[in-house]
Design a protein around this motif. Structure first.
Motif, short mmCIF file in Angstrom:
data_model
loop_
_atom_site.label_atom_id
_atom_site.label_comp_id
_atom_site.label_asym_id
_atom_site.label_seq_id
_atom_site.Cartn_x
_atom_site.Cartn_y
_atom_site.Cartn_z
N THR A 6 19.58 -9.41 -7.88
CA THR A 6 19.78 -9.22 -6.45
C THR A 6 18.47 -9.46 -5.72
O THR A 6 17.38 -9.28 -6.27
N THR A 7 18.60 -9.88 -4.47
CA THR A 7 17.44 -10.19 -3.64
C THR A 7 17.53 -9.38 -2.36
O THR A 7 18.55 -9.38 -1.68
N THR A 8 16.47 -8.65 -2.03
CA THR A 8 16.41 -7.89 -0.79
C THR A 8 15.12 -8.22 -0.06
O THR A 8 14.10 -8.54 -0.67
N TYR A 9 15.19 -8.13 1.28
CA TYR A 9 14.03 -8.40 2.11
C TYR A 9 13.77 -7.19 3.00
O TYR A 9 14.70 -6.66 3.62
N ALA A 10 12.52 -6.75 3.05
CA ALA A 10 12.14 -5.62 3.91
C ALA A 10 10.65 -5.70 4.20
O ALA A 10 9.84 -5.83 3.27
N ASP A 11 10.29 -5.61 5.47
CA ASP A 11 8.88 -5.59 5.88
C ASP A 11 8.09 -6.74 5.28
O ASP A 11 7.00 -6.55 4.73
N SER A 12 8.63 -7.93 5.35
CA SER A 12 8.00 -9.18 4.91
C SER A 12 7.85 -9.27 3.39
O SER A 12 7.17 -10.15 2.88
N VAL A 13 8.48 -8.35 2.64
CA VAL A 13 8.43 -8.37 1.18
C VAL A 13 9.81 -8.71 0.62
O VAL A 13 10.81 -8.12 1.03
N ALA A 39 17.33 -17.90 -5.83
CA ALA A 39 16.46 -16.99 -5.08
C ALA A 39 15.10 -17.63 -4.81
O ALA A 39 14.53 -17.49 -3.73
N LEU A 40 14.56 -18.34 -5.80
CA LEU A 40 13.25 -18.97 -5.64
C LEU A 40 13.29 -20.08 -4.60
O LEU A 40 12.32 -20.27 -3.85
N SER A 46 10.74 -20.15 2.76
CA SER A 46 10.54 -19.11 3.78
C SER A 46 9.30 -19.33 4.64
O SER A 46 9.06 -18.58 5.57
N GLY A 47 8.50 -20.35 4.33
CA GLY A 47 7.29 -20.58 5.09
C GLY A 47 6.32 -19.43 4.92
O GLY A 47 6.09 -18.95 3.82
N ALA A 48 5.75 -18.97 6.02
CA ALA A 48 4.77 -17.88 5.98
C ALA A 48 5.42 -16.54 6.32
O ALA A 48 4.72 -15.58 6.65
N GLU A 49 6.74 -16.46 6.23
CA GLU A 49 7.42 -15.22 6.60
C GLU A 49 7.15 -14.09 5.61
O GLU A 49 7.09 -12.92 6.00
N LEU A 50 6.98 -14.43 4.34
CA LEU A 50 6.82 -13.39 3.32
C LEU A 50 5.35 -13.13 3.03
O LEU A 50 4.55 -14.05 2.90
N SER A 51 5.01 -11.85 2.88
CA SER A 51 3.65 -11.49 2.48
C SER A 51 3.54 -11.28 0.98
O SER A 51 2.45 -11.40 0.42
N ALA A 52 4.65 -10.98 0.30
CA ALA A 52 4.61 -10.75 -1.14
C ALA A 52 6.01 -10.78 -1.73
O ALA A 52 7.01 -10.66 -1.01
N VAL A 53 6.07 -10.92 -3.06
CA VAL A 53 7.32 -10.89 -3.81
C VAL A 53 7.16 -9.88 -4.94
O VAL A 53 6.14 -9.90 -5.65
N VAL A 54 8.14 -9.00 -5.11
CA VAL A 54 8.12 -7.99 -6.18
C VAL A 54 9.28 -8.27 -7.13
O VAL A 54 10.41 -8.50 -6.69
N LEU A 55 8.99 -8.26 -8.42
CA LEU A 55 10.01 -8.43 -9.45
C LEU A 55 10.13 -7.12 -10.22
O LEU A 55 9.12 -6.61 -10.73
N GLN A 56 11.34 -6.58 -10.32
CA GLN A 56 11.53 -5.29 -10.97
C GLN A 56 12.89 -5.24 -11.65
O GLN A 56 13.68 -6.18 -11.58
N SER A 57 13.16 -4.12 -12.32
CA SER A 57 14.43 -3.90 -12.99
C SER A 57 15.08 -2.64 -12.45
O SER A 57 14.38 -1.68 -12.10
N ALA A 58 16.40 -2.64 -12.42
CA ALA A 58 17.13 -1.43 -12.03
C ALA A 58 17.23 -0.45 -13.18
O ALA A 58 17.63 0.69 -12.99
N PRO A 98 4.12 -19.39 -3.28
CA PRO A 98 2.96 -19.26 -2.38
C PRO A 98 2.49 -17.83 -2.16
O PRO A 98 1.29 -17.56 -2.23
N PRO A 99 3.38 -16.86 -1.89
CA PRO A 99 2.88 -15.49 -1.68
C PRO A 99 2.52 -14.81 -2.99
O PRO A 99 2.99 -15.21 -4.06
N PRO A 100 1.71 -13.77 -2.95
CA PRO A 100 1.39 -12.99 -4.15
C PRO A 100 2.66 -12.41 -4.76
O PRO A 100 3.59 -12.02 -4.05
#
Length: 253
Positions: A6-13, A39-40, A46-58, A98-100
Motif C-alpha cells: 500500500t502507498t500513503t502520502y502525508a506531509d510530503s512523505v 508505486a515507484l 512526483s517532481g519535487a513534491e516529496l521530501s522522503a520515502v519510507v519503506l516499512q512492513s505492517a 530522487p528523494p531520500p
C-alpha cells in the motif's frame, strides 16, 4: 494469497507498506513486484513534491523474508535469470529514487528482504530487528544486488564473513557493522524517524536531492571529478526559486 503493497502520502512523505498474508511474513513475488513498480512510477513522476520515502512492513515480526517460496519452488537454472534481473531492476529503481529513502525495519529482514532494505539510503531498526543474507544455506547466492550493497556498507572481508556463514545478526551489530544507521526501541524508532523526516522536509528539496546524487557519485568517481559535479549541482540549486527565497530570508536575518 501473496503480500500486497500500500502507498500513503502525508506531509510530503510517501510511505510504502508491505502487508503479509495472515500468519505469514511479507515476501516478494511477481505480483508485489508489479505493485512496487507501479508505486515507484508515481513517486518518480512526483517532481519535487516529496521530501522522503519510507519503506516499512505492517508485520511486527518481519520486515521482509525475501522471495516467496512458491516462486522458488518453480525456479530452475533457466528461469532464475529473468527473476534475478527483475529483482535487480526493482532494487535499482528504489536506490535511484530522487528523494531520500528510509527502510524502517522491525523484525526479520532476511535474504531478499535485507536486499530490499539496503536499496534504501538509510536503515533505521528497532531492537527486535534481525538481519541476514542466508542464501548459502539453501545453496544459493544473493540475487538482487545484495552482494554489491552489502560490500558497500560493511567492506569486503565482513561481507564475505556474513555471506559465507549466512548467520543472522541483531540490530546493535547491524549498526556496528554499518548495515543500519540507527537502532532503538519501538517508540524510539518512531521518534527518530519522525525527527529525521521533519529535518529533511525543512531543507531545500532540490538541494537534498542534489546532495544524494553527489554522494552517490563519490562511490564511482575521483576527487578530481567532484568540482564539476558540485558546480553543476550548485547551478541547479541556484536556478530553483526555493533556494533564492531561503537565501533572501537568511540575508534579512
Amino acid at each position: 494469497m501473496s503480500t500486497c503493497l500500500t502507498t500513503t502520502y502525508a506531509d510530503s512523505v510517501c510511505t510504502l507498506t508491505l502487508h503479509p498474508p495472515e500468519g505469514k511474513p511479507p515476501t516478494l513475488d511477481h505480483a508485489v513486484m508489479h505493485q512496487f513498480e507501479h508505486a515507484l512510477t508515481a513517486i518518480e513522476g512526483s517532481g519535487a513534491e516529496l521530501s522522503a520515502v519510507v519503506l516499512q512492513s505492517a508485520s511486527p515480526k518481519y520486515f521482509c523474508a525475501g522471495a516467496n517460496l512458491k516462486i522458488m519452488e518453480t525456479i530452475d537454472q533457466h528461469s532464475i535469470v529473468p527473476w534475478v534481473e527483475r529483482g535487480h531492476r526493482l532494487m535499482n529503481r528504489i536506490a535511484a529514487l530522487p528523494p531520500p529513502t528510509v527502510a524502517r525495519v522491525e523484525g526479520y529482514a532476511l535474504g531478499g528482504g535485507l536486499e530490499l532494505a539496503m536499496a534504501c539510503d538509510l536503515i533505521f531498526a528497532s531492537d527486535l530487528a534481525r538481519f541476514g543474507q542466508p542464501e548459502a544455506k539453501l545453496g544459493l547466492v544473493t540475487g538482487w544486488g545484495g552482494s554489491y550493497r552489502l560490500y558497500q556498507r560493511v567492506g569486503l572481508a565482513r561481507a564475505k564473513e556474513l555471506a559465507f556463514t549466512g548467520r543472522i545478526f541483531d540490530a546493535s551489530e547491524a549498526v556496528r557493522l554499518g548495515v543500519a544507521e540507527w537502532q532503538g526501541d519501538t517508540a524510539g524508532l518512531a521518534r527518530h524517524l519522525d525527527e529525521f523526516l521533519r529535518s529533511v522536509a525543512g531543507n531545500g528539496r532540490v538541494a537534498v536531492r542534489e546532495m544524494k546524487q553527489i554522494l552517490e557519485a563519490c562511490t564511482r568517481t575521483r576527487l578530481d571529478d567532484n568540482a564539476a559535479i558540485e558546480a553543476a549541482s550548485s547551478q541547479r540549486c541556484l536556478a530553483d526559486g526555493d533556494t533564492a527565497q531561503r537565501l533572501q530570508k537568511f540575508f534579512r536575518r
